[in-house]
Design an enzyme around this catalytic site. Structure first.
Site, PDB file in Angstrom:
ATOM      1  N   SER A 183      30.232 -56.871  28.259  1.00  0.00           N
ATOM      2  CA  SER A 183      29.441 -56.248  29.325  1.00  0.00           C
ATOM      3  C   SER A 183      28.147 -55.645  28.758  1.00  0.00           C
ATOM      4  O   SER A 183      28.075 -55.314  27.571  1.00  0.00           O
ATOM      5  CB  SER A 183      30.278 -55.183  30.026  1.00  0.00           C
ATOM      6  OG  SER A 183      30.715 -54.241  29.074  1.00  0.00           O
ATOM      7  N   CYS A 201      30.741 -65.364  33.115  1.00  0.00           N
ATOM      8  CA  CYS A 201      29.376 -64.825  33.053  1.00  0.00           C
ATOM      9  C   CYS A 201      28.388 -65.799  33.677  1.00  0.00           C
ATOM     10  O   CYS A 201      27.255 -65.445  33.950  1.00  0.00           O
ATOM     11  CB  CYS A 201      28.984 -64.529  31.617  1.00  0.00           C
ATOM     12  SG  CYS A 201      28.816 -66.018  30.657  1.00  0.00           S
ATOM     13  N   GLU A 235      41.207 -57.054  23.409  1.00  0.00           N
ATOM     14  CA  GLU A 235      42.601 -56.573  23.339  1.00  0.00           C
ATOM     15  C   GLU A 235      43.417 -57.001  24.559  1.00  0.00           C
ATOM     16  O   GLU A 235      44.619 -56.811  24.611  1.00  0.00           O
ATOM     17  CB  GLU A 235      42.639 -55.050  23.150  1.00  0.00           C
ATOM     18  CG  GLU A 235      41.981 -54.210  24.242  1.00  0.00           C
ATOM     19  CD  GLU A 235      40.480 -54.016  24.056  1.00  0.00           C
ATOM     20  OE1 GLU A 235      39.776 -55.004  23.736  1.00  0.00           O
ATOM     21  OE2 GLU A 235      40.004 -52.876  24.258  1.00  0.00           O
ATOM     22  N   ARG A 236      42.729 -57.606  25.576  1.00  0.00           N
ATOM     23  CA  ARG A 236      43.459 -58.047  26.774  1.00  0.00           C
ATOM     24  C   ARG A 236      44.216 -59.357  26.531  1.00  0.00           C
ATOM     25  O   ARG A 236      45.271 -59.590  27.100  1.00  0.00           O
ATOM     26  CB  ARG A 236      42.494 -58.296  27.931  1.00  0.00           C
ATOM     27  CG  ARG A 236      41.480 -57.215  28.136  1.00  0.00           C
ATOM     28  CD  ARG A 236      41.746 -56.420  29.392  1.00  0.00           C
ATOM     29  NE  ARG A 236      40.792 -55.339  29.476  1.00  0.00           N
ATOM     30  CZ  ARG A 236      40.958 -54.133  28.940  1.00  0.00           C
ATOM     31  NH1 ARG A 236      42.062 -53.821  28.280  1.00  0.00           N
ATOM     32  NH2 ARG A 236      40.024 -53.206  29.066  1.00  0.00           N
ATOM     33  N   PHE A 287      37.244 -60.761  27.123  1.00  0.00           N
ATOM     34  CA  PHE A 287      38.535 -61.307  27.554  1.00  0.00           C
ATOM     35  C   PHE A 287      38.402 -62.647  28.257  1.00  0.00           C
ATOM     36  O   PHE A 287      39.342 -63.419  28.327  1.00  0.00           O
ATOM     37  CB  PHE A 287      39.260 -60.308  28.476  1.00  0.00           C
ATOM     38  CG  PHE A 287      38.776 -60.367  29.904  1.00  0.00           C
ATOM     39  CD1 PHE A 287      39.289 -61.318  30.786  1.00  0.00           C
ATOM     40  CD2 PHE A 287      37.785 -59.514  30.381  1.00  0.00           C
ATOM     41  CE1 PHE A 287      38.828 -61.408  32.100  1.00  0.00           C
ATOM     42  CE2 PHE A 287      37.316 -59.603  31.672  1.00  0.00           C
ATOM     43  CZ  PHE A 287      37.845 -60.555  32.542  1.00  0.00           C
ATOM     44  N   GLU A 333      27.409 -56.145  38.642  1.00  0.00           N
ATOM     45  CA  GLU A 333      28.242 -57.314  38.382  1.00  0.00           C
ATOM     46  C   GLU A 333      29.649 -56.990  38.889  1.00  0.00           C
ATOM     47  O   GLU A 333      30.256 -56.012  38.454  1.00  0.00           O
ATOM     48  CB  GLU A 333      28.271 -57.587  36.876  1.00  0.00           C
ATOM     49  CG  GLU A 333      29.073 -58.817  36.510  1.00  0.00           C
ATOM     50  CD  GLU A 333      29.108 -59.075  35.003  1.00  0.00           C
ATOM     51  OE1 GLU A 333      29.304 -58.111  34.235  1.00  0.00           O
ATOM     52  OE2 GLU A 333      28.953 -60.233  34.604  1.00  0.00           O
ATOM     53  N   LYS A 350      36.989 -59.694  16.035  1.00  0.00           N
ATOM     54  CA  LYS A 350      37.651 -58.620  16.792  1.00  0.00           C
ATOM     55  C   LYS A 350      37.721 -59.121  18.232  1.00  0.00           C
ATOM     56  O   LYS A 350      36.783 -58.973  19.012  1.00  0.00           O
ATOM     57  CB  LYS A 350      36.823 -57.338  16.686  1.00  0.00           C
ATOM     58  CG  LYS A 350      37.580 -56.045  16.865  1.00  0.00           C
ATOM     59  CD  LYS A 350      38.295 -55.906  18.179  1.00  0.00           C
ATOM     60  CE  LYS A 350      37.424 -55.557  19.344  1.00  0.00           C
ATOM     61  NZ  LYS A 350      38.133 -55.644  20.651  1.00  0.00           N
TER      62      LYS A 350
HETATM   63  P1  NAD Z   1      33.784 -55.572  27.580  1.00  0.00           P
HETATM   64  O1  NAD Z   1      32.368 -55.198  27.335  1.00  0.00           O
HETATM   65  O2  NAD Z   1      34.660 -54.603  28.266  1.00  0.00           O
HETATM   66  O3  NAD Z   1      34.520 -55.915  26.196  1.00  0.00           O
HETATM   67  C1  NAD Z   1      33.971 -56.828  25.267  1.00  0.00           C
HETATM   68  C2  NAD Z   1      34.417 -56.425  23.868  1.00  0.00           C
HETATM   69  O4  NAD Z   1      33.907 -55.132  23.565  1.00  0.00           O
HETATM   70  C3  NAD Z   1      35.922 -56.379  23.693  1.00  0.00           C
HETATM   71  O5  NAD Z   1      36.264 -56.938  22.443  1.00  0.00           O
HETATM   72  C4  NAD Z   1      36.216 -54.880  23.740  1.00  0.00           C
HETATM   73  O6  NAD Z   1      37.325 -54.526  22.943  1.00  0.00           O
HETATM   74  C5  NAD Z   1      34.957 -54.262  23.178  1.00  0.00           C
HETATM   75  N1  NAD Z   1      34.688 -52.934  23.746  1.00  0.00           N
HETATM   76  C6  NAD Z   1      35.044 -52.488  24.974  1.00  0.00           C
HETATM   77  N2  NAD Z   1      34.626 -51.216  25.148  1.00  0.00           N
HETATM   78  C7  NAD Z   1      33.990 -50.864  24.018  1.00  0.00           C
HETATM   79  C8  NAD Z   1      33.331 -49.672  23.592  1.00  0.00           C
HETATM   80  N3  NAD Z   1      33.226 -48.600  24.374  1.00  0.00           N
HETATM   81  N4  NAD Z   1      32.770 -49.661  22.376  1.00  0.00           N
HETATM   82  C9  NAD Z   1      32.843 -50.733  21.573  1.00  0.00           C
HETATM   83  N5  NAD Z   1      33.467 -51.885  21.916  1.00  0.00           N
HETATM   84  C10 NAD Z   1      34.026 -51.952  23.120  1.00  0.00           C
HETATM   85  O7  NAD Z   1      33.739 -56.970  28.355  1.00  0.00           O
HETATM   86  P2  NAD Z   1      34.956 -57.791  28.975  1.00  0.00           P
HETATM   87  O8  NAD Z   1      35.447 -57.081  30.192  1.00  0.00           O
HETATM   88  O9  NAD Z   1      35.933 -58.172  27.934  1.00  0.00           O
HETATM   89  O10 NAD Z   1      34.208 -59.145  29.404  1.00  0.00           O
HETATM   90  C11 NAD Z   1      33.520 -59.288  30.616  1.00  0.00           C
HETATM   91  C12 NAD Z   1      32.026 -59.084  30.443  1.00  0.00           C
HETATM   92  O11 NAD Z   1      31.509 -59.988  29.472  1.00  0.00           O
HETATM   93  C13 NAD Z   1      31.231 -59.367  31.708  1.00  0.00           C
HETATM   94  O12 NAD Z   1      30.222 -58.402  31.834  1.00  0.00           O
HETATM   95  C14 NAD Z   1      30.635 -60.751  31.460  1.00  0.00           C
HETATM   96  O13 NAD Z   1      29.471 -61.033  32.186  1.00  0.00           O
HETATM   97  C15 NAD Z   1      30.366 -60.668  29.999  1.00  0.00           C
HETATM   98  N6  NAD Z   1      30.249 -61.982  29.401  1.00  0.00           N
HETATM   99  C16 NAD Z   1      29.007 -62.396  29.029  1.00  0.00           C
HETATM  100  C17 NAD Z   1      28.830 -63.653  28.478  1.00  0.00           C
HETATM  101  C18 NAD Z   1      27.475 -64.117  28.047  1.00  0.00           C
HETATM  102  O14 NAD Z   1      27.383 -65.072  27.286  1.00  0.00           O
HETATM  103  N7  NAD Z   1      26.394 -63.482  28.470  1.00  0.00           N
HETATM  104  C19 NAD Z   1      29.938 -64.494  28.291  1.00  0.00           C
HETATM  105  C20 NAD Z   1      31.195 -64.032  28.681  1.00  0.00           C
HETATM  106  C21 NAD Z   1      31.338 -62.764  29.234  1.00  0.00           C
END
Ligand code: NAD
Length: 499
Positions: A226, A281, A176-177, A149, A384, A173
């Site tokens: 994450s 991140c 969804e937020r 998101f 985090e 994909k």
């Molecule tokens: P998230 O892991 O909750 O969601 C990321 C994606 O995964 C979304 O598209 C979501 O729909 C999907 N998802 C969520 N739960 C899932 C599941 N159980 N099974 C399969 N898919 C699932 O992350 P977020 O809250 O959207 O983003 C924040 C996180 O992303 C933080 O941990 C941040 O550090 C990380 N991030 C990392 C980088 C990097 O380059 N390392 C960059 C940006 C964000």
């Protein structure tokens, strides 16, 4: 209530699964739209269409594919204000920050205009008698990306621009937020000349992610989000024989040496710790001053700066330093982690728990927090937080400070503030973290370098954007050729070395 769609084969398509997620305006707390959550059948259908379209797209010459990217850059600039408004409305970040999100994606699109150079392959004339050898990079087919998101414009562009310019189709994909900007980007790419079906936006949750992982046509999966989900997607995707790269969470340390310019360091910490409400991140979430005197002086400089931060809705324009966090659940999670910090003995120097914004009482705003005397065993250090909370861990020496950053399970980014070249050089060489800033608090590499962390912040061996992206989104094929005039009579039974 607005009902969002998928974007399939060049058209907005309504969801058919009957499942939806709420999309909030984080500043007001209101549900402003609902987004369809795709079923496996909807995802598989999008992939089938993409696979058909990809065959012709892979045969379009690289220069023409690059021209689509060139036109796309122009359209992104044309629609910058509109995109930024839509982004801020769903994410909550300020308008200037939303423009930065779009701009950092746009720069990767600009880099992709150089695709003909990146894809031109290698050639060895006369590798043996009458023998030539050459390598070419070919598209994978249908590729997919799952995005978080917090950068709803930048990260989708980091993935789909190189994938598409290499001749692949791409299934996006998004989170969804905040799914509106990805849908707008797909429309713009088509206006730029991309054939229908090459960029398909399929909105969804775990069900569509699993459908991606188990779809045999999809050749590669990119993920940013994450760490627990990154690990799941990496493990499952690799087991299905796909090429996978996953980028996960972070806990970025900034080390402040006694010789640093403490005003500069304090300014940097405030921007890098609280910008975008800490939902980056590459945010700095841990300050490590070296020596008690450095720590005392740093805290003294940080407190007034943090107390002066302006928190508000994106509609207030430049008058706001950061906005709300993305959901009520995110806010609850941040505040419960703050509580563990207090319970486990950290000193809460700036307390943002009672923050309330008049007129926006239902918004997901979180006041700025500063902890001092945090220790490595505390949850606020290990986890985090992804919110406007900066933890200070006091280190007695440089060695103790660098060991802290090296021992943490995450390894996305880090920074050191010092005037001493030897210390900076030693830090850059020894640290086991992917992106390092020397007097730079958020060292996000530019488009023509690559982006990626180490340790639990990244899974897979290639980074995002830069030259790595062209490797990730292509396969190398190497051809050895000899024409009849170079062939001597008789069979050859030994494993040949070139003469
Ligand atoms: P998230 O892991 O909750 O969601 C990321 C994606 O995964 C979304 O598209 C979501 O729909 C999907 N998802 C969520 N739960 C899932 C599941 N159980 N099974 C399969 N898919 C699932 O992350 P977020 O809250 O959207 O983003 C924040 C996180 O992303 C933080 O941990 C941040 O550090 C990380 N991030 C990392 C980088 C990097 O380059 N390392 C960059 C940006 C964000």
């Amino acid at each position: 209530m607005q009902e969002l769609t998928h974007y399939i084969n060049g058209a907005h398509v309504k969801g058919t699964s009957g499942r939806f997620a709420n999309v909030y305006n984080p500043a007001t707390g209101e549900v402003q739209a609902k987004v369809p959550l795709a079923s496996k059948a909807e995802l598989d259908n999008a992939v089938e269409i993409a696979a058909e379209a990809q065959v012709a797209w892979s045969k379009v010459n690289p220069q023409r594919r690059a021209r689509v990217m060139m036109a796309f850059v122009g359209l992104l600039n044309r629609d910058m204000d509109k995109l930024a408004e839509a982004l801020s409305r769903e994410h909550g970040k300020t308008i200037p920050d939303a423009k930065g999100d779009i701009q950092r994606g746009l720069e990767v699109v600009e880099y992709c205009v150089g695709a003909p150079q990146m894809l031109k392959g290698e050639f060895t004339d006369s590798a043996g008698p009458g023998i030539d050898m050459y390598s070419m990079r070919q598209a994978l087919g249908v590729t997919a990306g799952i995005t978080p998101f917090n950068f709803p414009a930048m990260i989708p562009m980091w993935m789909f621009a190189p994938a598409i310019v290499c001749g692949n189709a791409f299934i996006l994909k998004p989170s969804e937020r905040d799914p509106s900007v990805p849908l707008m980007l797909a429309e713009l790419l088509e206006e730029a000349g991309l054939p229908k079906g090459i960029l398909q936006v399929v909105n969804g949750d775990k069900e569509s992610v699993d459908a991606i992982l188990y779809n045999d046509t999809i050749q590669s999966v990119g993920f940013v989000g994450s760490t627990p989900i990154a690990e799941y997607i990496y493990g499952t995707g690799c087991a299905q024989g796909k090429r996978v790269q996953c980028f996960g969470g972070a806990k970025n340390h900034m080390i402040i040496m006694p010789d640093a310019d403490l005003d500069q360091a304090a300014d940097a910490l405030v921007g890098a710790g609280y910008g975008a409400a800490g939902e980056r991140c590459m945010a700095i979430s841990v300050a490590v001053p070296v020596g008690e005197e450095t720590a005392d002086r740093l805290i003294e400089k940080l407190v007034p700066r943090i107390e002066a931060l302006k928190v508000g809705p994106y509609t207030a324009g430049d008058d706001v330093d950061y906005g709300p966090v993305v959901t009520a659940a995110a806010k609850d999670n941040i505040l419960s982690l703050v509580q563990t910090g207090i319970d486990q003995g950290a000193e809460l120097v700036v307390d943002g728990r009672d923050f309330n914004l008049q007129g926006y009482e239902d918004g997901f705003f979180v006041g700025a927090h500063l902890f001092d005397r945090v220790t490595p065993d505390m949850d606020i250090y290990k986890k985090e937080i992804f919110g406007p909370v900066l933890s200070t861990v006091r280190a007695a020496s440089y060695e103790e400070a660098i060991a802290l950053a090296m021992d943490h399970e995450y390894g996305n980014g880090t920074a050191i503030y010092t005037r001493d070249g030897d210390t900076a050089r030693d830090f850059a060489n020894r640290i086991n973290i992917g992106m390092v800033g020397i007097n730079v608090p958020i060292p996000v590499p530019l488009a023509y370098h690559t982006f990626g962390g180490w340790k639990k912040s990244a899974f897979g061996d290639l980074n995002q954007h830069g030259p790595d992206a062209f490797k990730f989104y292509t396969r190398t094929k190497t051809i050895t050729s000899r024409w009849p005039s170079g062939i001597k009579e008789g069979g050859e039974f030994n494993f040949k070395a070139m003469e």
